[in-house]
Design an enzyme around this catalytic site. Structure first.
Site, mmCIF file in Angstrom:
data_model
loop_
_atom_site.group_PDB
_atom_site.id
_atom_site.type_symbol
_atom_site.label_atom_id
_atom_site.label_comp_id
_atom_site.label_asym_id
_atom_site.label_seq_id
_atom_site.Cartn_x
_atom_site.Cartn_y
_atom_site.Cartn_z
ATOM 1 N N ASP A 119 -7.861 1.919 1.664
ATOM 2 C CA ASP A 119 -7.753 2.757 2.859
ATOM 3 C C ASP A 119 -8.603 4.012 2.791
ATOM 4 O O ASP A 119 -8.474 4.901 3.628
ATOM 5 C CB ASP A 119 -6.282 3.138 3.074
ATOM 6 C CG ASP A 119 -5.965 3.443 4.525
ATOM 7 O OD1 ASP A 119 -6.707 2.976 5.402
ATOM 8 O OD2 ASP A 119 -4.976 4.150 4.782
ATOM 9 N N HIS B 74 0.877 -1.181 0.000
ATOM 10 C CA HIS B 74 0.000 0.000 0.000
ATOM 11 C C HIS B 74 0.906 1.219 0.000
ATOM 12 O O HIS B 74 1.717 1.396 0.916
ATOM 13 C CB HIS B 74 -0.922 0.001 1.217
ATOM 14 C CG HIS B 74 -1.784 1.227 1.303
ATOM 15 N ND1 HIS B 74 -2.607 1.622 0.271
ATOM 16 C CD2 HIS B 74 -1.941 2.156 2.272
ATOM 17 C CE1 HIS B 74 -3.239 2.737 0.610
ATOM 18 N NE2 HIS B 74 -2.839 3.088 1.814
ATOM 19 N N HIS C 215 -6.532 9.878 -0.146
ATOM 20 C CA HIS C 215 -7.360 10.090 1.047
ATOM 21 C C HIS C 215 -6.650 10.922 2.102
ATOM 22 O O HIS C 215 -7.278 11.781 2.739
ATOM 23 C CB HIS C 215 -7.812 8.744 1.619
ATOM 24 C CG HIS C 215 -6.702 7.798 1.928
ATOM 25 N ND1 HIS C 215 -6.001 7.140 0.955
ATOM 26 C CD2 HIS C 215 -6.157 7.409 3.096
ATOM 27 C CE1 HIS C 215 -5.076 6.374 1.507
ATOM 28 N NE2 HIS C 215 -5.145 6.522 2.806
ATOM 29 N N ASP D 205 1.143 4.972 0.171
ATOM 30 C CA ASP D 205 0.787 6.375 0.401
ATOM 31 C C ASP D 205 1.898 7.233 -0.188
ATOM 32 O O ASP D 205 3.042 7.177 0.284
ATOM 33 C CB ASP D 205 0.658 6.659 1.897
ATOM 34 C CG ASP D 205 -0.549 5.980 2.518
ATOM 35 O OD1 ASP D 205 -1.653 6.137 1.980
ATOM 36 O OD2 ASP D 205 -0.379 5.292 3.539
#
Length: 851
Positions: free
Chosen positions: A123, A12, A332, A14
């Site tokens: 997420d 994941h 997000h 970010d």
């Protein structure tokens, strides 16, 4: 029962959070080298690149020579990319941004191989109810996610998710999170203990004999000993089958007939935090983002369609660059504002860069259109950016003239009326450096006016002209009255409060608009009321000063709302209000328009605070009508069932009844209240009041044990002083009325897509040549869309006219389209010819027109 245990390897990623995107780019370079080495050594392995194609671009930016190698691994299916360009928020950004994010993500992935057509959003802080249909328009039949699920939705974590229009796709809630099987232990005892916890959850929630185990985490490196781990797992669970998988492999094990149906938004916070009040974090960034989205989708693209038609090349590269700058701010965490100060500063600067590009491109297009008028330099162009006929509307126009006064004329030479909003004197040398270079001292008048436009066809442009005159024009009439009015209503001030009288019903709505100040003990994820709050409202403790100006076209109240509030939390706890705050602005009425247009300006001087507009509507109801992504929906005013059980059921976050809309809300009982906003999306309805959050200020990225969010901090506990927004200046815009209508979505589109007007000016920052073959024609694209609402008007990459629209009503709309119209998919590819089309309630359609 023999279980089919499938392990999915992924990371994941970010791009930014409490670290910057530039830090993660360097880390990504190392990560990709490791992943590609492993996949080449183990060609039976599948690795998921977090569902976002931007990782391709970020990696190749630093290692461009590795493109062939990367392409081979994607084409072979070892490395799975797409469908997103970035891992976007799915509630806060513009609906068109969702479409474009998927469009560019799939487009980029296709350049390397087959994209992963799975709606992977691990997420994201909640999922909009229109997402099943949006996914399906891209050929995506499933979504895998973590946040937003509870047993109020379904007993099992595998289900069919039904969107607001009835579209159904597979929904898979990652019951143990996208990080559940991160760093699986090589020690058999530790592995057994870890797996027992995972399998107990998966056995309870999985709807088939398959179990999906997510082997990855934030920026987690690939687990190189995964084969040895699987060997150990096979010894621990000899009755079960283990394999490496992708999302599609897991979906093939599900039987639709066995699955429950889940409807509506996925925003429950039982198992994972949703952060329902993140919609008001860093409103400076959110409002800037909304301004760019609105200009790009509502103005630049339709303007560029007209430009392409008359000989101005469509700016594909500019649109894509601006869109991708937006997507970089839409993750997000990024658009949520839950980042370190350094990251928020970077996001804001990137958005400023995007705004400069979109503003300049709009200005350039309009300027080229005015320069195409060979008859006179005194030219103004007016553009209708919607493909529908519009009548009796106002357009905002900025004029720069040598004289204080000027006259406007239509095509037949008839004078056009206008009303001045603001006028100031400027040095022309500050606009055009050539004036200063020649040592000329030229004073000009910069005047913002509202101009009345009688009628315009769809996607059309027209010229009007102006004349600079010395004759004094009748000034605005400054009145000692405290009331403005038009044929729809009266807005007036009495007893230090604003009131509205609706003429059709003769209903009086008292104290219709005020400002609330309260404390905020929260963090960048959530508003949190202080344990000892002190809520102040301008109607009770404020002073409202005003001046009324009246003209034929418009009447306006210039107002200042001032009241004393605590400067920080300690003062609030001690019930001290030592700081005066001011909100200045206007409430304006136009003829032939029921809306009260509100603009408020404010510079923040307080900390640990939340400010909200309070609309006293006099309407008590249990539901509110709002717009979501390309849709209308009804939401409950109060989340009765979740709020009844959340504590005893151990939800990780209180499901507060603060919600997100896109651009309007409407309350209906005996009367009706409609509110339209520009970028203000967080609302709450309590009693007969609608609250619209303006902004909030706070001190930390994350805090622990908030009133509505017990336990650990979200994020990390670092100070973020920028989040106090000290000396940040805001401009807030909204409009409201009390009309009995059902077409609020269409009204909101018109509100956000006004006519555009531009004067050919004598003084400019840059000199340009007119394009020799540009000639404004009298062509138009005027469609009869009934109550359907336009979402996008743009050119495809081969310069065909592409339109996306939707039916926000709850009845089918039958449309007749021009001959030769072709239905298209969301990748802007033609499917088949159609002239008659039924648009079901909340359905989205796309088509390509010949123009």
């Amino acid at each position: 029962m023999k279980r089919d245990i499938r392990i999915l390897m992924h990371t994941h990623w970010d791009r930014e959070w409490y670290f910057t995107k530039d830090e993660t780019k360097v880390l990504l370079r190392n990560h990709m080298q490791d992943v590609m080495d492993y996949l080449e050594e183990n060609p039976e392995t599948i690795y998921i690149l977090d569902g976002q194609s931007v990782m391709i671009d970020d990696y190749l930016e630093l290692e461009p020579t590795q493109e062939p190698r990367l392409k081979r691994l994607i084409q072979s299916g070892n490395l799975r990319v797409g469908p997103w360009y970035t891992q976007t928020d799915l509630l806060l950004v513009h609906g068109e941004s969702i479409f474009r994010n998927l469009y560019y993500g799939i487009k980029r992935a296709r350049e390397f191989g087959e994209p992963m057509l799975v709606g992977y959003a691990p997420d994201t802080f909640g999922h909009a109810s229109q997402m099943p249909q949006i996914y399906q328009h891209f050929g995506i039949e499933s979504t895998f996610f973590w946040r937003g699920f509870s047993e109020l939705k379904a007993k099992k974590s595998d289900f069919l998710w039904e969107g607001i229009d009835g579209t159904q796709i597979f929904g898979v809630n990652l019951a143990t999170g996208y990080q559940g099987a991160k760093y699986l232990e090589s020690d058999a005892s530790l592995l057994s203990e870890r797996m027992a916890k995972l399998m107990s959850v998966l056995d309870a929630y999985s709807a088939s004999n398959s179990r999906l185990i997510m082997n990855g985490h934030d920026q987690m490196p690939l687990q190189r000993d995964i084969k040895q781990v699987i060997t150990a797992l096979e010894k621990l669970y000899p009755e079960d089958n283990f394999s490496l998988t992708d999302f599609e492999g897991y979906l093939h094990t599900l039987n639709k007939e066995d699955l429950e149906i889940v409807k509506g938004e996925l925003t429950d916070s039982k198992h994972a935090r949703i952060h329902r009040t993140i919609g008001s974090t860093r409103m400076d960034i959110k409002l800037l983002n909304n301004e760019i989205e609105t200009k790009l989708y509502h103005t630049l693209e339709p303007l560029a369609v007209i430009g392409e038609r008359v000989g101005i090349p469509y700016p594909h590269g500019v649109v894509e660059k601006v869109a991708k700058l937006l997507f970089g701010a839409h993750a997000h965490d990024s658009i949520g504002g839950c980042n370190s100060d350094a990251v928020n500063q970077d996001i804001r600067q990137r958005l400023i860069n995007a705004k400069e590009m979109v503003d300049t491109q709009i200005d350039l297009h309009l300027r080229l259109l005015t320069m195409a008028n060979k008859e006179t330099d005194q030219t103004i162009v007016i553009v209708n950016p919607l493909p529908e006929k519009r009548t009796d509307e106002m357009v905002s126009l900025e004029m720069i003239t040598r004289t204080k006064n000027f006259l406007l004329y239509d095509e037949s030479g008839q004078e056009i009326d206008y009303v001045i909003e603001h006028q100031q004197i400027e040095d022309a040398g500050l606009i055009d450096r050539q004036v200063a270079a020649r040592l000329k001292d030229i004073q000009v008048y910069r005047t913002k006016v509202y101009v009345s436009v009688d009628e315009m066809l769809g996607l059309s442009a027209r010229y009007v002209t102006y004349e600079e005159v010395e004759t004094e024009r009748a000034e605005e009439v400054q009145s000692i009255e405290s009331m403005i009015e038009n044929q729809f209503g009266q807005l007036f001030i009495e007893n230090n409060q604003l009131h509205y009288r609706h003429k059709a019903t003769n209903r009086l709505f008292t104290n219709v608009l005020s400002i609330e100040n309260s404390g905020d003990a929260g963090d960048s994820y959530d508003y949190s009321p202080p344990v000892n709050d002190w809520v102040l409202n301008s109607k009770d403790v404020g002073e409202l000063s005003y001046q009324v100006e009246k003209r034929d076209l418009s009447e306006v109240i210039q107002l200042t709302i001032a009241f004393d509030v605590p400067s920080h939390q300690t003062e609030r706890e001690n019930k001290q209000a030592t700081t005066q705050v001011e909100f200045t602005g206007t409430c304006r009425l136009f003829n032939n328009d029921p809306k009260v247009y509100v603009e408020l300006n404010h510079t923040n001087v307080t900390a640990d605070s939340r400010y909200r507009l309070v609309f006293h509507t006099g309407i008590v109801t249990n539901q509110v009508k709002v717009d979501g992504y390309l849709s209308d929906q009804f939401k409950p005013v109060y989340l009765t069932e979740p709020l009844t059980i959340w504590e005893q059921d151990n939800w990780v976050e209180k499901p507060v009844s603060i919600e997100t809309m896109q651009s309007y809300l409407s309350l209906t009982a005996d009367d009706q209240f409609n509110l339209y906003t520009k970028g203000l999306k967080e609302y709450e309805v309590v009693g007969d009041c609608a609250y619209l959050t303006l902004f909030r200020t706070f001190s930390h990225l994350g805090k622990r044990n908030l009133v509505n969010r017990p336990g650990r901090p979200s994020g990390i506990e670092i100070k973020t002083p920028d989040n106090q927004l000290t000396n940040t200046t805001f401009t807030f815009n909204c409009a409201f009325d009390f009309e009995q209508i059902e077409t609020q979505n269409k009204q909101a589109k018109s509100y956000l897509t006004p006519f555009v007007a531009y004067q050919r000016k004598a003084f400019n920052r840059f000199n340009i040549n007119p394009r020799p073959n540009v000639a404004l024609d009298e062509a138009d694209v005027t469609l009869d869309l009934g109550q359907c609402v336009v979402s996008a008007v743009k050119c495809t990459e081969d310069n065909q006219l592409f339109v996306r629209l939707y039916n926000p009503m709850f009845e089918t709309e039958n449309l007749t389209l021009p001959p030769g119209t072709q239905i298209a998919n969301a990748m802007e590819e033609s499917l088949h010819v159609v002239e008659q089309v039924e648009v079901r309630p909340q359905q989205i359609i796309q088509f390509i027109l010949h123009h």
